[in-house]
Write a protein that holds these residues in place. Sequence first.
Motif, PDB file in Angstrom:
ATOM      1  N   HIS A 111       0.830  -1.215   0.000  1.00  0.00           N
ATOM      2  CA  HIS A 111       0.000   0.000   0.000  1.00  0.00           C
ATOM      3  C   HIS A 111       0.858   1.257   0.000  1.00  0.00           C
ATOM      4  O   HIS A 111       1.986   1.252   0.492  1.00  0.00           O
ATOM      5  N   GLY A 112       0.320   2.332  -0.567  1.00  0.00           N
ATOM      6  CA  GLY A 112       1.005   3.623  -0.568  1.00  0.00           C
ATOM      7  C   GLY A 112       0.229   4.609   0.279  1.00  0.00           C
ATOM      8  O   GLY A 112      -0.840   4.286   0.794  1.00  0.00           O
ATOM      9  N   CYS A 113       0.761   5.804   0.417  1.00  0.00           N
ATOM     10  CA  CYS A 113       0.019   6.877   1.086  1.00  0.00           C
ATOM     11  C   CYS A 113      -1.182   7.226   0.206  1.00  0.00           C
ATOM     12  O   CYS A 113      -1.067   7.246  -1.017  1.00  0.00           O
ATOM     13  N   LEU A 114      -2.329   7.522   0.808  1.00  0.00           N
ATOM     14  CA  LEU A 114      -3.513   7.838   0.010  1.00  0.00           C
ATOM     15  C   LEU A 114      -3.453   9.231  -0.579  1.00  0.00           C
ATOM     16  O   LEU A 114      -3.914   9.459  -1.690  1.00  0.00           O
ATOM     17  N   GLN A 115      -2.903  10.177   0.169  1.00  0.00           N
ATOM     18  CA  GLN A 115      -2.749  11.521  -0.376  1.00  0.00           C
ATOM     19  C   GLN A 115      -1.484  12.161   0.146  1.00  0.00           C
ATOM     20  O   GLN A 115      -1.024  11.856   1.230  1.00  0.00           O
TER      21      GLN A 115
END
Length: 151
Positions: A63-67
């Motif tokens: 997963h990555g940062c969402l924003q």
Amino acid sequence: MQADYQTLAKTIAALTEGETDEVALMATVACEVHHSDDRFDWTGFYRAVAPELLKIGPYQGGHGCLQIPFSRGVCGAAARTGEVQLVPDVEAFPGHIACASSTRSELVLPVRDGQGELIGVFDIDSDQPDAFTQEDAEQLAAILAQVFGRL
């Protein structure tokens, strides 16, 4: 294995020919680039969705940062300055955002459409320190221009 950029560019050109949907293009580029090189631990796009704001787009990896605001991190710096960010040691980068604790080095390229408007950034993380070269940056910039420059 390290990326064979000549083959990668041809493959991506063939897969994206005639496609104009930004997200479909991003998904294809992220997948092909991610699987082309063992150094690439996380590969994906953050889309410019509002003034000074990036949101996660298609990616490969954990997963990555969402924003990410333009004011923070390596991706924000690429969006804010419009310049490639080649970071050999993320711990030494002021304001680095640790979306994944395994990230040691990072390469982020601004992505522009045919009118020169920033549509996002292309982010590649590596779990190896100093994983990226100027050649990686130049070759990937050329691929991004080829794919997104026609939008």
